[in-house]
Design a protein around this motif. Structure first.
Motif, mmCIF file in Angstrom:
data_model
loop_
_atom_site.group_PDB
_atom_site.id
_atom_site.type_symbol
_atom_site.label_atom_id
_atom_site.label_comp_id
_atom_site.label_asym_id
_atom_site.label_seq_id
_atom_site.Cartn_x
_atom_site.Cartn_y
_atom_site.Cartn_z
ATOM 1 N N PRO A 14 78.736 125.962 10.598
ATOM 2 C CA PRO A 14 78.383 124.852 11.497
ATOM 3 C C PRO A 14 79.538 123.875 11.764
ATOM 4 N N VAL A 43 82.253 125.527 14.007
ATOM 5 C CA VAL A 43 81.748 125.713 15.370
ATOM 6 C C VAL A 43 81.720 124.363 16.108
ATOM 7 N N ALA A 44 81.337 123.305 15.414
ATOM 8 C CA ALA A 44 81.352 121.970 16.031
ATOM 9 C C ALA A 44 82.785 121.591 16.412
ATOM 10 N N ALA A 104 83.816 123.494 19.496
ATOM 11 C CA ALA A 104 83.180 122.935 20.700
ATOM 12 C C ALA A 104 83.944 121.704 21.199
ATOM 13 N N GLU A 134 74.413 124.640 17.657
ATOM 14 C CA GLU A 134 75.428 123.677 18.102
ATOM 15 C C GLU A 134 75.038 123.154 19.484
ATOM 16 N N ARG A 150 76.430 121.418 21.711
ATOM 17 C CA ARG A 150 77.399 121.385 22.813
ATOM 18 C C ARG A 150 77.629 122.757 23.447
ATOM 19 N N ARG A 166 80.774 125.477 26.891
ATOM 20 C CA ARG A 166 80.590 124.089 26.441
ATOM 21 C C ARG A 166 79.888 123.302 27.534
#
Ligand code: SAM
Length: 233
Positions: free
Chosen positions: A155, A158-159, A162, A191, A193, A232
């Motif tokens: 997580p 991945v954030a 993004a 996520e 975004r 995104r």
């Protein structure tokens, strides 16, 4: 010193890495490439945001590949799309050497490599909202449960990815390990975004990317390949 955007960049516990440094066999040509070509086509890791326009000497669309292996995908893309700038991140010296030899042979001016942990490069060097595309092809699947924490797709990472894409930018991922593909769907789906581009929010039906070296190995073993793409928001 703070990451490029100290408010948005999630910090990861850096004791856990997604790779182990292996001695590995390296050819004389690859070693020479590391010694002589990396200073020309490589960017050193520094905990500061890069000025990508200054690096490439122009303002252009930007694509970054994480864990490029031997660089075959990156080299083919950089040759085919001279109007786009490419960045590659890898930690495996023979692969970096191999890619450098390809860059020099092709006289490519639109490709730079960073020989460092992608998590730190993304966190510190890649500015927010700077990438048109991010490629993550066949990240190490770390199949054993006790190693799942080493998987790149987490997580927090991945954030971070993004935030480095520009709004509307694309994240393309592939794996030949079904449990990891399911894990990716879950992590990426959480996520906010990122929006899944596959109909029904699953895997893509087809992709136009070239086959990678790791993928060929997986296919020889009879593995199914899963491609995912996200935009995104
Ligand atoms: C399974 S290989 C796939 C290589 C290539 N993408 C392909 O499909 O042939 C995964 C690659 O990711 C690299 N890698 C893993 N974690 C990384 C990290 N944190 N930063 C940079 N490279 C990493 C490894 O060194 C390895 O070369």
């Amino acid at each position: 010193m703070e990451p490029a955007d100290q408010h948005d960049a999630p910090r990861q516990a850096r004791a856990i890495r997604s790779f182990v440094r292996r001695a590995g066999r390296i050819t004389r040509a690859q070693q020479r490439a590391l010694d002589e070509l990396l200073p020309r086509w490589g960017l050193p890791f520094t905990p500061r945001a890069l000025d990508l326009d200054a690096v490439f000497g122009r303002h252009a669309p930007r694509v970054l590949e994480i864990g490029f292996g031997d660089g075959a995908t990156l080299l083919a893309l950089a040759r085919a799309r001279p109007e786009v700038d490419f960045l590659g991140i890898e930690v495996h010296p023979p692969g970096i050497g191999h890619c450098l030899l390809g860059i020099a042979a092709g006289g490519l001016t639109n490709l730079r490599l960073i020989a460092h942990d992608a998590v730190e490069v993304l966190q510190w060097q890649v500015p927010p909202d700077s990438l048109d595309e991010l490629l993550l092809y066949f990240p190490d699947p770390w199949p054993k449960k006790r190693h799942h924490k080493r998987r790149l797709v987490q997580p927090a990472f991945v954030a971070l990815l993004a935030t480095r894409l520009r709004p509307g930018g694309l994240l393309r991922i592939a794996t030949d390990w079904e449990p990891y593909a399911e894990w990716m769907l879950a992590v990426l789906g959480a996520e906010p975004r990122l929006a899944n581009l596959a109909p029904g929010g699953g895997y893509l039906d087809h992709t136009d990317r070239a086959t990678t070296r790791f993928e060929s190995r997986g296919r020889r073993l009879g593995h199914r390949v899963f491609d995912l793409a996200y935009r995104r928001a």
